[in-house]
Design a protein around this motif. Structure first.
Motif, short mmCIF file in Angstrom:
data_model
loop_
_atom_site.label_atom_id
_atom_site.label_comp_id
_atom_site.label_asym_id
_atom_site.label_seq_id
_atom_site.Cartn_x
_atom_site.Cartn_y
_atom_site.Cartn_z
N ILE A 140 -38.89 68.00 -51.72
CA ILE A 140 -39.34 67.48 -51.31
C ILE A 140 -40.05 66.57 -50.67
N TRP A 141 -41.65 67.24 -51.65
CA TRP A 141 -42.79 66.35 -51.72
C TRP A 141 -43.09 65.74 -53.30
N HIS A 142 -42.73 65.90 -53.71
CA HIS A 142 -43.12 65.13 -54.93
C HIS A 142 -41.71 65.18 -56.24
N GLY A 143 -40.86 65.09 -55.73
CA GLY A 143 -39.59 65.00 -56.28
C GLY A 143 -39.52 62.97 -55.78
N ASP A 144 -38.25 62.99 -56.22
CA ASP A 144 -37.83 61.05 -56.44
C ASP A 144 -37.03 60.89 -55.33
N GLN A 145 -37.34 60.08 -54.09
CA GLN A 145 -35.73 60.10 -53.12
C GLN A 145 -35.13 58.81 -53.23
N TYR A 146 -33.76 59.62 -52.48
CA TYR A 146 -32.72 58.61 -53.59
C TYR A 146 -31.79 58.59 -51.65
N ARG A 147 -31.36 57.27 -51.11
CA ARG A 147 -31.14 57.38 -49.80
C ARG A 147 -29.59 56.76 -50.37
N LEU A 148 -28.97 57.32 -49.93
CA LEU A 148 -27.45 57.53 -50.31
C LEU A 148 -26.59 56.70 -49.37
N ALA A 149 -26.52 57.67 -48.16
CA ALA A 149 -25.61 56.74 -46.98
C ALA A 149 -26.75 56.37 -45.68
N ASP A 150 -26.33 54.64 -44.89
CA ASP A 150 -27.39 54.21 -44.03
C ASP A 150 -27.13 54.23 -42.81
N PRO A 151 -27.88 55.20 -42.41
CA PRO A 151 -27.71 55.32 -40.42
C PRO A 151 -27.45 53.75 -39.95
N HIS A 152 -28.20 53.02 -40.29
CA HIS A 152 -28.01 51.51 -39.49
C HIS A 152 -26.37 51.65 -39.58
N GLU A 153 -25.47 51.69 -41.20
CA GLU A 153 -24.01 50.88 -41.71
C GLU A 153 -22.82 51.86 -40.98
#
Length: 735
Positions: A626-639
């Motif tokens: 969580i701290w040092h890995g790559d982050q991927y946003r998968l499903a946008d809560p705005h959409e």
């Protein structure tokens, strides 16, 4: 070995002319490419020494071909000839918003900056800094442009240094850090606005001709109303995985200004730096004025790629201990507010150990005697322990914490002073106030004058004394709740127009002194919520507080938007009683960053307490990715009705996927599979649900493996519904 390149005489054969600046003896312009791994800012020097930007975008394989770029554009005539200047000066033939405007010692406000030389220096592995010296041919006035390139990260920090040797003072009317020039068919701006508990509200719009200005005039809490971060999409709005997008941010904790000007050539001029609002700066001769860096990165692969670049850069180069560890903690604020004593805190220290977190954080209310801190109306500035609440001082609490096997941290707000305080009575000249006028208070407090070296010493001593009293002190929560009202400095006197600049510089001097003496102690950057988070401050802090709004449903949106610019390791997320969601939902959301608790532990039900302990065990196993890995946003809560965020390690072998239902209308849930990202398509992965509430049975089998290409093409359904509103999935490469 340090790499050093200095260019004054090149194949273009620039020589120093009679006016003291470089002139070209060859008709071919000089090209200065500033390149990272994938991107480039390309500058050009013409025969008259005019420095211009001719390209910004993806790096070309052959740098010699940059010279061919200008001829490929057939746009409206540039009447001024300096619309694409690398650092636009006012008062000559410029027709657009300038990056710099001055009044010379003789009262003339004309400025003409010409190329003299440039050099490139290695600043460490994979980091280079190019500096370009510009001078006025008539006045002894110069500007050096600096471009610090983090090559692998594709990030550039740009700033300017202004000097002169005129016979008298020069007044700087505007003093930007950077002046970019972009070419595209159209431009979309994603910006943010907000207020207390409503931070990071996004807005996206197409830029039209004229100037759009993003700025702050608050003095201290720069981004209470408008953060200094933004995105520019080129040609069409960028999506998470597609499109060309620039991320920008001013590294400054005070008033900032970003001008976005679409000119008559349909090109976009970006001028960013300190806000010159009410801040003409008097610059003596032989004195350097250095602007804060303007930070930017660019991606042609969408917003997700750009954010991962920025997050990696922040962890590797900017945030204090960005590749290190963080403490989980229990904060007493929502458990006690101002109503506590030593006995009550002793019980909370036991709760800290029982819960299983690393540290107990004592919040506001522990200080003041003549004016006790029993509310937010008094005592700021009087940083002695309240004898009634803490008869044995913080040293006793520090010792108690050690005996309980946990660490001890404390809250301070050292930049502020209460009107009702001993400090205000003793040193009224240390406080920002307008002589003879009615005082205006923000949250019942005033601001200390950090432009004053004596006040800087005082603030440093506040922090230093805490470590003297409690040598094992392990954490500081540094708050800043007021804006600058009453903007006048007794110390600056007739030069109080420099206050907004010198306040922030004074703050940084104090923080640098603290870090020189206490280099590793974790500190949270807090400000009545996310009102002060920027990379100028984060170089001194390990984490920031995104918002006082800890309702987990709201936090999903706030943390989502912050994640475009700041990594998870820097986001302090606390589990509180805000919101109507279950303890599981609250903990799951807080785990997407640096986890903390601000609850009454003894009021938890037995199953809730059991869940929190098990979740902390899971968090301990997952925190590294969580701290040092790559982050991927998968499903946008705005959409849609679902939010999903994934963290993946560098080897693409382990990760975690957080999934939330954000719409509770009838029948809502994860109706479609969610496509994962970043996996190795040739590997097989096992997905297992964790953070289950006691006696809850997962509906997801944990003995099934999936190919990476299946998970990225078809996806995975976490089976969210009205009874399963939060699902955490651990991802591991199958043996």
């Amino acid at each position: 070995m340090r790499r050093f390149i200095h260019v004054r005489h090149s194949i273009w054969l620039f020589v120093i002319g009679c006016c003291g600046y470089a002139t070209a003896q060859d008709s071919r312009p000089m090209i200065i490419p500033v390149e990272s791994k994938q991107n480039a800012v390309v500058l050009q020097v013409d025969a008259k020494g005019q420095l211009s930007t001719i390209y910004f975008g993806t790096k070309l394989s052959n740098s010699a071909t940059y010279q061919q770029i200008p001829a490929t554009y057939q746009q409206t005539v540039d009447y001024s000839g300096v619309a694409n200047a690398a650092y636009t000066a006012a008062g000559s033939k410029n027709l657009f918003e300038p990056a710099i405007a001055v009044v010379h010692a003789d009262g003339n406000n004309g400025l003409d900056l010409r190329y003299v030389s440039h050099k490139t220096i290695s600043r460490g592995p994979d980091v280079e800094e190019t500096s370009i010296l510009l001078k006025d041919p008539l006045y002894p006035f110069e500007v050096t442009l600096h471009y610090k390139v983090y090559k692998a990260a594709d990030v550039i920090e740009q700033w300017s240094v202004i000097r002169h040797t005129e016979k008298g003072n020069v007044t700087l009317q505007k003093f930007a850090s950077a002046n970019l020039y972009l070419k595209a068919s159209r431009y979309w701006l994603k910006q943010y606005h907000g207020d207390w508990v409503q931070e990071m509200q996004p807005e996206e719009s197409q830029l039209t001709h004229g100037i759009k200005t993003l700025d702050s005039k608050l003095g201290t809490r720069a981004n209470l109303f408008q953060p200094s971060v933004f995105m520019i999409s080129l040609d069409q709005p960028a999506t998470e995985d597609q499109g060309s997008v620039l991320y920008g941010s001013v590294e400054w904790s005070g008033n900032f200004r970003v001008d976005l000007e679409l000119d008559n050539l349909d090109n976009l001029r970006i001028i960013a730096g300190i806000n010159n609002y009410a801040s003409p700066y008097i610059l003596p001769a032989n004195t350097a004025f250095e602007t804060p860096p303007f930070l930017y990165t660019f991606s042609n692969k969408g917003k997700g790629d750009a954010s991962r670049k920025l997050q990696r850069w922040a962890r590797n180069y900017k945030i204090l201990d960005g590749k290190g560890e963080r403490f989980t903690l229990l904060n007493n604020w929502e458990a006690t507010y101002f109503d506590f004593d030593e006995a009550k805190l002793k019980g909370l220290l036991k709760d800290t150990k029982e819960l299983g977190v690393d540290l107990f954080l004592l919040d506001d209310g522990w200080f003041g005697n003549q004016f006790p801190r029993n509310s937010d109306h008094a005592a700021l500035g009087d940083w002695q322990e309240n004898r009634k609440k803490l008869p044995n001082g913080i040293a006793a609490l520090d010792s108690m914490a050690q005996r309980n096997g946990v660490k001890f941290g404390i809250w301070i707000e050292p930049e502020m002073v209460s009107p009702q305080s001993e400090l205000n009575a003793k040193h009224p000249d240390w406080v920002l106030r307008q002589p003879g006028r009615e005082e205006h208070y923000f949250r019942h407090q005033l601001v200390l004058d950090l432009s004053n070296p004596k006040v800087q010493d005082f603030v440093f001593q506040i922090v230093d004394s805490l470590f003297i009293k409690a040598p094992k002190l392990s954490y500081i929560k540094w708050d800043c709740n007021a804006v600058i009202y009453n903007a006048w400095s007794a110390y600056q006197g007739k030069q109080s127009s420099q206050l907004y600049v010198e306040y922030v510089r004074g703050l940084y001097k104090v923080l640098a002194r603290i870090r020189a003496k206490y280099p590793t102690v974790p500190m949270m950057l807090c400000s009545g919520g996310g009102g002060r988070v920027d990379y100028g401050a984060l170089q001194y802090f390990t984490e920031y507080w995104p918002s006082d709004n800890t309702d987990p449903l709201e936090r999903i949106f706030i943390q989502w938007e912050n994640s475009y610019f700041y990594p998870a390791i820097a986001s302090a997320n606390h589990v509180t009683d805000w919101g109507k969601q279950s303890i599981k939902f609250r903990v799951d959301v807080a785990m997407m960053g640096k986890l903390g608790f601000d609850i009454v532990v003894k009021d938890l039900k037995e199953q809730e307490r059991t869940f929190c302990k098990e979740a902390l065990t899971n968090y301990s196993a997952l925190k590294d990715v969580i701290w040092h890995g790559d982050q991927y946003r998968l499903a946008d809560p705005h959409e849609g009705s679902v939010a999903a965020v994934m963290y993946l390690d560098e080897k693409q072998s382990s990760g975690v996927m957080f999934n939330y239902l954000v719409n509770y209308r009838y029948g809502e849930g994860s109706k479609l599979p969610i496509r994962l990202k970043g996996l190795d398509p040739c590997k097989r992965y096992q997905l297992k649900e964790i953070n289950l509430y006691p006696e809850e049975v997962s509906t997801i089998p944990d003995n099934v493996t999936f190919a990476g290409d299946f998970l990225m093409t078809i996806g995975f359904n976490p089976q969210l519904n009205l009874k399963r509103t939060s699902v955490v999935i651990q991802i591991n490469e199958a043996p």
